[in-house]
Structures are given as C-alpha cells and as structure tokens.
Design an enzyme around this catalytic site. Structure first.
Site, short mmCIF file in Angstrom:
data_model
loop_
_atom_site.label_atom_id
_atom_site.label_comp_id
_atom_site.label_asym_id
_atom_site.label_seq_id
_atom_site.Cartn_x
_atom_site.Cartn_y
_atom_site.Cartn_z
N SER A 25 0.80 -1.23 0.00
CA SER A 25 0.00 0.00 0.00
C SER A 25 0.83 1.28 0.00
O SER A 25 0.38 2.29 -0.54
CB SER A 25 -0.93 0.01 1.21
OG SER A 25 -0.20 -0.16 2.40
N ASP A 329 -5.03 7.37 7.78
CA ASP A 329 -6.15 6.53 8.18
C ASP A 329 -5.77 5.55 9.30
O ASP A 329 -6.51 4.62 9.57
CB ASP A 329 -6.69 5.75 6.97
CG ASP A 329 -5.61 4.87 6.33
OD1 ASP A 329 -4.49 4.80 6.87
OD2 ASP A 329 -5.89 4.26 5.28
N HIS A 332 -1.81 4.17 7.02
CA HIS A 332 -1.05 4.79 5.93
C HIS A 332 -0.77 6.27 6.20
O HIS A 332 -1.42 6.87 7.06
CB HIS A 332 -1.83 4.64 4.62
CG HIS A 332 -2.26 3.23 4.37
ND1 HIS A 332 -3.53 2.78 4.62
CD2 HIS A 332 -1.56 2.15 3.91
CE1 HIS A 332 -3.62 1.48 4.32
NE2 HIS A 332 -2.43 1.08 3.91
#
Ligand SMILES: *[C@@H]1O[C@H](CO)[C@@H](O)[C@H](O)[C@H]1NC(C)=O
Ligand SMILES: *[C@@H]1O[C@H](CO)[C@@H](O)[C@H](O)[C@H]1NC(C)=O
Ligand SMILES: *[C@@H]1O[C@H](CO)[C@@H](O)[C@H](O)[C@H]1NC(C)=O
Ligand SMILES: *[C@@H]1O[C@H](CO)[C@@H](O)[C@H](O)[C@H]1NC(C)=O
Length: 366
Positions: A25, A329, A332
């Site tokens: 990610s 969040d 991340h």
C-alpha cells in the site's frame, strides 16, 4: 585533476526512462482498487486528486514524488485495464501485498492481497514478454532498452509482519520468521534482476509500524518508547530491516554489475515522530481520518465508512487539516508525511551507499 573527473562522474544524474515498482500500500497507485473495486471511497484522495485515486492516502505517495522528480508520469497499476499506459514503467504493488504467500487472501475478511511478491515478479515477466513481442501498440508499452535502463523500486515487507502480529504468534515467533521472509525477497530480487537485465535498484526498508494507530490501538499493553510508539513491534521491524540490509550486501556481491541502493525509510519516518513540530506536524500518533479512542482508530470503522451514532449514520471523515498530520487513516501516511519522507530520502542522507535518488544508477561514492 583526476579526482575532479571522478567527482564529476559521480555527481552525474541518471536518466531513467521508466520505473518499475514492486510493493504494497505504501506504493500502490491503483492496483488493489482495480482488482477489488469496493475498496477506497471518499475522503481518500481529497487533498491532491480530489477523488479516490487508487491510493491509500489523502494524496500522493513517495512513488509519485519519485516519478515527478524524473519528469515521468505517475505509474499506472499493472492490474488496471482502464486508462493506463506503461510506456514509462508499471506498478506491480498492491495494497495488502506480502513478500511470502499470505495465509488468507482478499476478499476473505482479514485477508491479504493475492498479489504477493512472487506474483508481482510473474506479472513483470509477462509485461516484459508482451512489450518485446512486437504484438502490442508500442506507444503503450516500454521499448526494449527501457527495461535495462529503468529504475527498479521496492517497498514491501510491512504486511508480512502485520499478518504475523495479528495472527496467533508470539513476538519472538514473528521475529524468528524474519530470515525466511527476507530469503523470499532475495529470490524475487534475483529473478527480477535476471529477467530484466536492469542495473539500478532502489530498495526501501520497512517503516516504524509500531508508531501507527492500527498497532497502538490494538496492542495497548505493548511497551512504549519515548515517542509513544510500540517498542515491541518496532524492534521486530528493525530486525527485518537488519536482515534486509544483510541481504542487500550479499546481492551486491553476487550481482556486481547492479547498483543497489538500500534506503533507510524507517529512520526517515521515525524522525517525524520524534520531532513532529520541526516538520509542521501535530498529534503524531493520531489518525486524521478515523474514529474513536486515543488514536482515532477503531478496527472495522475505518476511514471512508459510516458509523451509527445516536440513531443516525455519520461518515468517518477527515480531520480539519491533513497537512498537519503524519498518519492519514491509522495505517497509511498523509501526502504531507510522504512528501517530508521523500524530501529526506532523495538527498542520499538515508541511503547506503549515500547516493541521492538522481544518482541511483551509481554503485558507490568511492
Ligand atoms: C488463535 O487461537 C485461538 C485459540 O487457540 C483460536 O480460537 C483462533 O481461531 C486463532 N486465531 C487465528 C487467527 O489463527
Ligand atoms: C535467467 O533468465 C533467463 C531468461 O531470461 C532464464 O533462461 C534463466 O533460467 C534465468 N536464470 C536464473 C538463474 O534464474
Ligand atoms: C530477533 O532475533 C534476533 C536474532 O536471533 C535477535 O538478535 C533479536 O534480539 C530478536 N529481536 C526480538 C525483538 O525478539
Ligand atoms: C451522541 O450523543 C452523545 C450523548 O448525548 C453526544 O455526546 C454526542 O455528541 C452525540 N453524537 C452525535 C454525532 O451527535
């Protein structure tokens, strides 16, 4: 005089016509969102793209700043069949990717990406074969020599530890699994090197996961360090990074024609937590977009979803100013934090050998 020539040669900028990225990610520019369209809704992407843009952030990622710095377009996700172009590279990273085969894969609840590093390597070989077959529009794929001249970037490992931390393993069992994780990384690295004939590699180590709300909120009893991060978890990350560094030293010996830069992203990120004010950040351990508790993070109530409060649905939205926050969040980073880390690592201060990003085709300073 000779010294001047050497110094000049050393400082010469590299010209990379393409970037190929492997990761999770932290560098996913749309892979997981293409494969699993139910992921990512507003307010993801609000700061820069003004819509969810396949990235687990409010804006750009480090890989976007890397592409910008070489005047290359943002990397298209290999898995995205819509509006993509691979002329200047491709991104094989998907969020929730691991190095090793994960125990459970998405869309199973709590699963990881099916596109672990072995699959990313196979996807790369397919792109390579198709691109050089002469059977596709050359405007949409890299020309043959780009594969040798490209910059190959890696940012993966985080989710192998994440899966283990949330499994039934003790911390020492997780730690003991590290050498095997890094062996898998090395195997894939050698395969990518061999298939591509590439010469320039830029490898990010894993950041301080123990500073992220998703760890802090779910391991309240873990030992804390001076920055408020989980020392227990960061110690394992540091062992992963130590093993990765050893692996890079071995790869350099075995593949002497490759320029392999090891980038200590862990230390670059960690300084944001120890001196947040210096970089314009506040509440370093609190998620910007989230809900509940000391860290504004609740497992299943993640950014972009809604919660029922007093009988009405309330969106789980952004904080007032994401540019003042490190974590977006809870898992991340914000665009602001990604930019701060990019500014640090592109100077060479965190690299071994100490080459800048622009010099990543060079082997050493000597
Ligand atoms: C962890 O162990 C418990 C009890 O042994 C078991 O019920 C649970 O399913 C296990 N969880 C995972 C993720 O393996
Ligand atoms: C290297 O790649 C070639 C094809 O490009 C393949 O034939 C060979 O088996 C590979 N070698 C290793 C050691 O993987
Ligand atoms: C992980 O294992 C290494 C090698 O055995 C050891 O030196 C290190 O202290 C261990 N770290 C943790 C956090 O268990
Ligand atoms: C829900 O009710 C509680 C208690 O009355 C109140 O403190 C809270 O602000 C309310 N939340 C919302 C979103 O209205």
């Amino acid at each position: 005089m000779i010294l001047c020539v050497v110094v000049f040669g050393w400082e010469e900028r590299c010209e990379f016509p393409a970037i190929f990225n492997f990761g999770a990610s932290n560098s996913d520019t749309g892979g997981l969102a293409a494969a699993f369209p139910s992921f990512l809704s507003e307010p993801y992407g609000q700061t820069y793209f003004h819509r969810p843009a396949g990235r687990f952030s409010d804006g750009r990622l480090i890989i976007d700043f890397i592409a910008e710095s070489f005047n290359l377009p943002y990397l298209s996700a290999y898995l995205d069949s819509l509006g993509t172009n691979f002329k200047h590279g491709a991104n094989f990273a998907t969020s929730a990717s691991t190095i090793r085969l994960p125990d459970r894969v998405l869309p199973v609840d709590g699963g990881f990406s099916p596109f672990f590093l072995d699959q990313q390597y196979l996807q790369f070989t397919r792109l390579l074969q198709v691109s050089t077959s002469g059977k596709v529009d050359p405007k949409s794929v890299p020309q043959k020599d780009y594969f040798k001249r490209a910059l190959y970037t890696f940012d993966i490992g985080h989710n192998d530890l994440g899966q283990a931390f949330f499994g039934n393993l003790s911390i020492s069992q997780v730690n003991a699994s590290v050498p095997d994780i890094i062996d898998s990384f090395s195997t894939n690295f050698r395969n990518i090197y061999n298939a591509s004939g590439g010469a320039s590699f830029w490898i990010h180590n894993t950041g301080p996961m123990g500073c992220l709300p998703y760890i802090l909120a779910q391991f309240p009893a873990a030992q804390r360090d001076e920055a408020g991060c989980s020392k227990t978890h960061n110690d394992v990350v540091q062992y992963l990074n130590y093993q990765l560094k050893q692996a890079v030293l071995q790869l350099r010996k075995d593949l002497p024609s490759a320029a392999i830069t090891y980038v200590d992203v862990y230390s670059a990120k960690y300084t944001l937590y120890t001196e947040p004010q210096k970089y314009g950040f506040e509440k370093p351990l609190v998620a910007c977009c989230g809900h509940g508790g000391e860290y504004n993070f609740t497992p299943n109530v993640i950014c972009g979803t809604t919660i029922e409060e007093n009988g009405s649905k309330v969106p789980v939205g952004s904080c007032e100013d994401p540019s003042k926050r490190i974590t977006w969040d809870g898992i991340h980073y914000t665009e602001a934090a990604n930019k701060a880390v990019f500014d640090k690592i592109s100077t060479g201060e965190f690299s071994d050998p100490p080459v800048t990003l622009k010099q990543a085709c060079h082997k050493s300073a000597a």
